[in-house]
Structures are given as C-alpha cells and as structure tokens.
Design an enzyme around this catalytic site. Structure first.
Site, PDB file in Angstrom:
ATOM      1  N   ASP A  35      66.480  -0.789  68.403  1.00  0.00           N
ATOM      2  CA  ASP A  35      67.096  -0.135  67.258  1.00  0.00           C
ATOM      3  C   ASP A  35      66.059  -0.071  66.140  1.00  0.00           C
ATOM      4  O   ASP A  35      65.080  -0.819  66.151  1.00  0.00           O
ATOM      5  CB  ASP A  35      68.319  -0.948  66.829  1.00  0.00           C
ATOM      6  CG  ASP A  35      68.997  -0.380  65.593  1.00  0.00           C
ATOM      7  OD1 ASP A  35      69.182   0.839  65.540  1.00  0.00           O
ATOM      8  OD2 ASP A  35      69.313  -1.162  64.685  1.00  0.00           O
ATOM      9  N   ASP A  94      70.532  -5.109  66.075  1.00  0.00           N
ATOM     10  CA  ASP A  94      71.102  -6.051  65.107  1.00  0.00           C
ATOM     11  C   ASP A  94      72.487  -5.682  64.621  1.00  0.00           C
ATOM     12  O   ASP A  94      73.114  -6.445  63.901  1.00  0.00           O
ATOM     13  CB  ASP A  94      70.178  -6.184  63.891  1.00  0.00           C
ATOM     14  CG  ASP A  94      70.267  -4.961  62.980  1.00  0.00           C
ATOM     15  OD1 ASP A  94      70.394  -3.840  63.507  1.00  0.00           O
ATOM     16  OD2 ASP A  94      70.233  -5.133  61.748  1.00  0.00           O
TER      17      ASP A  94
END
Length: 732
Positions: free
Chosen positions: A420, A620
């Site tokens: 990400d 996350d």
C-alpha cells in the site's frame, strides 16, 4: 487447518483429521443491553433500567475461544499440581542418600506416583488419548497419534511393572527388586503438551480478531428522527429510508446520503487515505466512517449486510478461511514415522517370540515397549515450537511481530510483494513540504499569517500548517471573523488585515488572479501529487504552501533491497493517479495501480496467485484487510489500524519497510533451524529403535532398557532446545 476444505460444523469439538480444536466462526450478532447494577435486566435496544434508572450498556459476551481457554487452564493447573510431586519423587531416586526412602520404601513411593498420575492421565489429558484413538481408527495419523502411543506405552509399561514386577528380567530391575517406572515421563510429557494446547487456545482468541475489530467499527446505536423528534435505536432497527442524525465525532451507522449539512468525514477506515473528505447535501457516506465537528442528517439507503463495511467483513472472513495453511513438517514426518514405529514394535515382539531366549513373551514385550518409548515424540513435538518461540522473540526485539509459524515458513518463499502507499510507503499524514513566498515577501511572515489563520481550523491541512509553524517555534496572532468557505478555503482578519488561504476559486471571489509563472509552478507540484493552497493578504497574493504525504526515509532503500533479493514489488493505492505516479517514479517502481478500492486490491492478489506467484501484502489500513488476509502472508504496519494488524501474519512495529527485509531473513533462519531440530529429534530415535528392538543382542548381548531409551529421548530434547536457542544470537 482447512483439512476438509470449506467445511464447518454446528457444534464445537476436534477436527477429525488433525485433531486440533475447532474454532468458532465470527458472525455479526445483535447487541444485548443490560443494566450494570441489575444484570438480569436485558433487552435488544438502548434505554434505561426499569429498576434503578441507569443507562443500559452493551453486554460483554464470552466467546467460545475464551471458554475453551478457561477450561484448559483449569485442567493445566490440576495437571501441574499432580505432575510436580511425581517428578520430584522420580528424580529423587538419583540422589545417593534419598531422604524420601527414610520415610518409606521405594515400592510404596511407586504406588504414590501411580495414584498421583491418575488425575493427569484420566482427567486433565484424557482428550489426547481420545484424539490418538480416533486418529488410528480413521487412519488420519497426526501428532496426537505419537503422543498417545508414546505416553500410553510408557504408562501401560509402568502399570504392568508396578503390579507384576516378577515377570521382568533382572536386568530391568533396580537393586531393591523393583522395575524402573515411567510415570514421571508420562505425566510430564502430557502436561507439556497440555501447556501447548493452552497457549494455542489463547492464540485462537485472536485468530478472528480482524473480523471482530471490523465489527466494532459499526456503532451499536443510532439517532433516528421521526416527526421532528429524536430517538435512540439499535443499529439493527434501522430501515431503508429512515432519516438519521449523526453528531460530531460519531460513526456513521449505515450507508446513505447526506440530506442536510456540510461536513468533513474521516473515511480512512474504508479508503485508507488520511485526509478527511468534505461532504455536502446529496453526497454518499459509508458505515464505520467518522463524522467531523458538525452534525448532519442522512437518509439510510443500505443497511445490515448490504453496507460497504459488511461487505469488507465478508471479504476478510472468506479470505481468511480460503487460505490453505502449510502442512507442518512434523505432521508430514508423523504420517510415515508413526506406522513405521508401530510396525517395528510389532515385528520386534514376534521376532523375540519365535527366535528369542526364554522367557520369550517377557523379552518380546519389553523390547517392543522399548521401541515405542524411544520413539516417544517429545523432541519431535518441541522441534517446531522451540524454534518458533525463540524466532518470535528475536523478531520482536527487532520490531517484527510474528503471529504464527506459518507466516515465517511462507515468507521466505514469496516472489511478489504488494504494498500500500499511504502509511506504508509514506508517513500516512499530511505535512507541509515547503512555503513559497512571492517576490518581496518574507517566508516566515507568510508562514505566520497562514498558520495564524488556520489556528482554529479543524481541517487536517490547516492542522498540518499550524504544526509546521510550531516546529519553527513561531508565536501566532489572534484571528477575527474566521470563516470556512466550503470547497474553496478559509478567510479571516489578522492584525486588521483581510487574509485568506485556498484554491483559485477563493482568489476569484476577492478579484485576484495568479500569474503564469506561479500557475506553472503550482501545476508542476500538483502533477507530483501534492496539494497546493494559495495565500493572500490585503487583496495581494503573498505566496503558496505545498502539502504532501512524505515518503518514509527508509522506503526507497528497503524496496531496492527487496528487488535485489529477486522479489517483484507492486504498489496498490486508493490515491489518485498523479500522486501514485509521482511516488512510483521516486521509488523507481514500474508496477503500480491507483484508485484501488478494497475489492480491487483483493482481486489483484488473487490474479497474481492464479499466475502461480507467492504473494506477500504489506499495508496499514482497513481497506488493506481483505488483501492482507488473502495473501500467502500479510504484513501490517504497526502504525496502522488494528484491523490490518489482526488480518496480517506479521506486524512491523515501526511501520518501516526495512522490517520486511529483516522478517525474510528471520524466516530463512527459523526454517533452517526447524529442519535441524527435526534431525536432532529423530537421529537418536533412528539409531535407538534398532538397538531397542534387540538388533545388537545376537552379537554383543546388548539390550536397550526402557530407562536408557528414556535417556536417549532426553538427549534429543536437550539437543533441540540448545539448537533453537542459537537463534537468539542471529543477526538480522
């Protein structure tokens, strides 16, 4: 363990294939409200207690995993209480002047050991023998087969030796005429296995933590407006078309659209992006997102299982259950080792019966039992968990938290890493990159003006500007007539001068235009994925501020190190294409996809896996949770959400990609150590089994008594533990 594919049961118990405890599948349940003073008062919606008038609170329900843990903890305490005295009595026999023998003879102490072992074998650890029996009947041989046969053989041998010691040859007897017993070996092994089951049950309570954390995102109550009156209702009472009021700081209860209000919604729970999104009349909002500082009303359009949050929960659940775990090496060995040992034991008995000296039955039985005892799986059972335990500790000291051994085993086989952007590659929060004053203006003065203007702003970009000024220890001025212009910026009075900060639309409102040079510079920043706000004072442009989500200092070096290891790195982000391209260019990444929703990330992981890739995912946010769960191994940033952490097999405490490099190295070291341990666990058995069977007797007259077999067993355990402890000195 996914032994039977996508199969579930309607009652708790053991897996019929591997013997492990079945784990409760999490589900969204109706919240029950109860009175803290009168727990017998229960209802399915908020309200007040009819007895004392106190507000009812959500009732905390105990999960099936917690119940299993408490039951095993009780058994473990009983097992330890009876095992310790058995162990002390047995080990005291090694003393030259044993004080216990002054109290009573060894023969009586043997009966005491037998009595103390009964609660351990027939109550606390009876389930292990039941699982072993079931594994033999179904021929699904596993670790419990080894435990049941090994411990059971030692225990049966000890009972026979206690009741009829005269049937044993003299070489198996002590100086006092008693046969050496193995009650202590039996109960210690069983108690240690029970400890492992206890720790496993505790870990199970976190197995479905991701889904449980996701469920917590949706509030359990909402405010509904009926005929102009507000009423608090349970979330499952909301129907499509209901008008709801969401107050400042509250979570949006269901999916819908705003009817009245201009607000900032924190959508990081869904998108993973840190900057709250401005919403107005007609804009859509999703369950689990958080309202800013202004109330608004909304119309419910999707409720229950139809909300985006519920769909993400389903994705995480399905991905978690569809991931086939790696078959443990010990179980693979057990599949061949168990029938081989049992076969050798039976063959030993018949060889002695037909070709051995008298008494043939005793020799055959004793040597068959010796074969089973030396094959006892104590060291084999320790081989994997000891290495994992030390490896996990080593990882923790280096900022790498490991949820299970599976993650370590798979990690060093990956060839593709999906990461990400926000919060993983970048810091995950907006910050001021620079303030550019126009000619004739001082930078500090521009910073002071725009920071003073934003001192009372709740907008994340405004807070970033104020934080930037405070880092430079600036004293900010008071602001009068502060006003937020929706979709444009903020204005106010600083030292009786009209000031503003915002976009081109805000400037046009006060009759200002930017020059071509500044326009070109701003466009360049925007193409790099940065946010630019222009400042003016007294109807004169004084400069502009560039705000960005900075790339972590270690990200570039970590990605390069991973690529050098032959791992392909792909970036998936929910951010726009310009920002994604800018970050990818900085990191020299050729593979990236922008504007990804949670389902897009999940589909990309599935696509890579269908190509035969071993995929690791690092993220996350909650939007990363489905991909983290579906990946061969998920890696969460410790600075991220609890849901991402629970979905992942590993967590990097510092949120630093360098931790992935450390984790891969650790995985390689641990797996190598486990293989070494399996060698030590089996080498004594491999050598000892033929000796125990009596292979050397015709040539040298040597028999391996069960006591020597137990000693060999101990050596293998010591070797395994010592080798595992070497991991503590490993450099990552």
């Amino acid at each position: 363990m996914f032994c039977e594919g996508d199969k579930t049961y309607d009652h708790p118990g053991d897996c019929p294939v591997c013997g492990m405890d079945l784990v409760e599948q999490p589900s969204q349940q109706t919240t029950i409200y109860t009175c803290p003073m009168h727990p017998e008062i229960e209802q399915d919606e908020p309200g007040s207690c009819p007895k004392c008038g106190m507000d009812l609170v959500p009732k905390e329900s105990e999960s099936a995993e917690q119940k299993t843990y408490k039951k095993l903890l009780k058994k473990f305490k009983i097992a330890v209480a009876f095992t310790l005295p058995v162990f002390v009595i047995a080990m005291s026999g090694m003393l030259t002047n044993n004080p216990l023998y002054d109290v009573m003879d060894i023969a009586y102490w043997n009966w005491v050991q037998f009595a103390l072992s009964l609660p351990v074998v027939f109550w606390a650890t009876r389930m292990f023998f039941e699982r072993a029996w079931r594994s033999v009947v179904t021929w699904n041989l596993n670790m419990f087969t080894l435990i049941g046969i090994g411990a059971g053989a030692a225990y049966v041998f000890s009972i026979i030796a206690l009741l009829v010691p005269s049937v044993f040859p003299d070489q198996f007897k002590t100086d006092e005429g008693t046969v050496h017993l193995y009650f202590e070996a039996t109960v210690v092994i069983l108690t240690l296995v029970l400890l492992g089951q206890l720790l496993e049950a505790k870990a199970h309570s976190k197995t479905n933590g991701a889904i449980k954390e996701l469920m917590k995102l949706a509030p359990n109550k909402a405010t509904r407006i009926v005929n102009g009156e507000e009423e608090v209702i349970a979330i499952d009472k909301i129907a499509v078309g209901d008008v709801l009021k969401v107050k400042p700081g509250e979570k949006v209860p269901v999916d819908g659209s705003i009817e009245k209000g201009n607000v900032f919604i924190d959508e990081s729970a869904i998108t993973g992006e840190p900057v709250p999104v401005e919403k107005g009349n007609g804009d859509t909002v999703s369950a689990g997102t958080i309202n800013g500082n202004t109330s608004f009303t909304m119309k419910a359009e999707k409720v229950g299982a139809d909300t985006l949050l519920s769909q993400i929960i389903d994705m995480v659940n399905n991905a978690s259950r569809s991931r086939a775990p790696i078959q443990k090496l010990a179980d693979k060995i057990a599949a061949y080792f168990v029938p081989t040992v049992v076969g050798v034991s039976i063959l030993t008995f018949f060889v002695w019966y037909f070709f051995g000296p008298q008494p043939v039955l005793v020799y055959g039985f004793v040597n068959a039992i010796a074969v089973l005892i030396i094959a006892c799986p104590c060291a084999l059972g320790l081989a994997t968990p000891m290495s994992v335990m030390v490896g996990v500790g080593k990882g923790a000291s280096n900022g790498v938290l490991i949820k299970n051994a599976e993650a370590l085993e798979v990690l060093n086989t990956i060839d593709t890493l999906v990461i990400d952007k926000t919060g993983t590659i970048t810091e995950g929060k907006p910050s001021v990159e620079k303030v550019v004053p126009v000619k004739g203006q001082e930078q500090d003065e521009v910073v002071k003006v725009i920071a003073s203007l934003n001192n009372h702003s709740e907008h994340p970009l405004g807070k970033a500007i104020v934080a930037f000024a405070k880092e430079q220890k600036m004293n900010l001025d008071e602001v009068q007539d502060f006003e937020s212009k929706t979709g444009k910026g903020v204005v106010g009075q600083v030292d009786d001068v009209a000031v503003g900060l915002g976009n081109v639309s805000l400037l046009e409102d006060v009759g200002l235009q930017i020059g071509s040079a500044m326009s070109t510079a701003i466009e360049k920043e925007q193409k790099d994925g940065k946010t630019v706000s222009i400042a003016y004072a007294n109807k004169t442009i004084i400069g502009y501020v560039v705000i960005t989500d900075a790339i972590k200092k270690t990200s570039k070096a970590a990605i390069k190190a991973l690529q050098e290891k032959g791992i392909a790195v792909t970036m998936l982000t929910g951010d726009n294409k310009l920002t994604a391209a800018a970050v990818a260019n900085t990191l020299q990444l050729t593979d990236y996809i922008a504007e990804c929703l949670p389902e897009d990330k999940l589909k990309e992981v599935e696509r890579l896996q269908q190509q035969g890739k071993k995929v690791a995912v690092a993220g996350d946010g909650i939007n990363d949770a489905p991909a983290l769960a579906k990946a061969d191994v998920g890696i969460a940033m410790g600075t991220g959400t609890d849901v991402a952490i629970e979905s992942a097999g590993l967590t990097l405490v510092k949120g630093d990609l360098q931790g992935i490099v450390k984790a891969i190295t650790l995985g390689e070291k641990v797996m190598k150590n486990i293989k070494q341990n399996l060698f030590f666990a089996l080498i004594y058995n491999t050598i000892g089994v033929p000796v125990a069977a009596g292979l050397l007797y015709p040539f040298f007259g040597i028999l391996l008594s069960p006591m020597i077999a137990a000693l060999a067993m101990s050596f293998s355990s010591v070797s395994v533990i010592s080798n595992a402890l070497r991991l503590r000195s490993t450099k990552l």
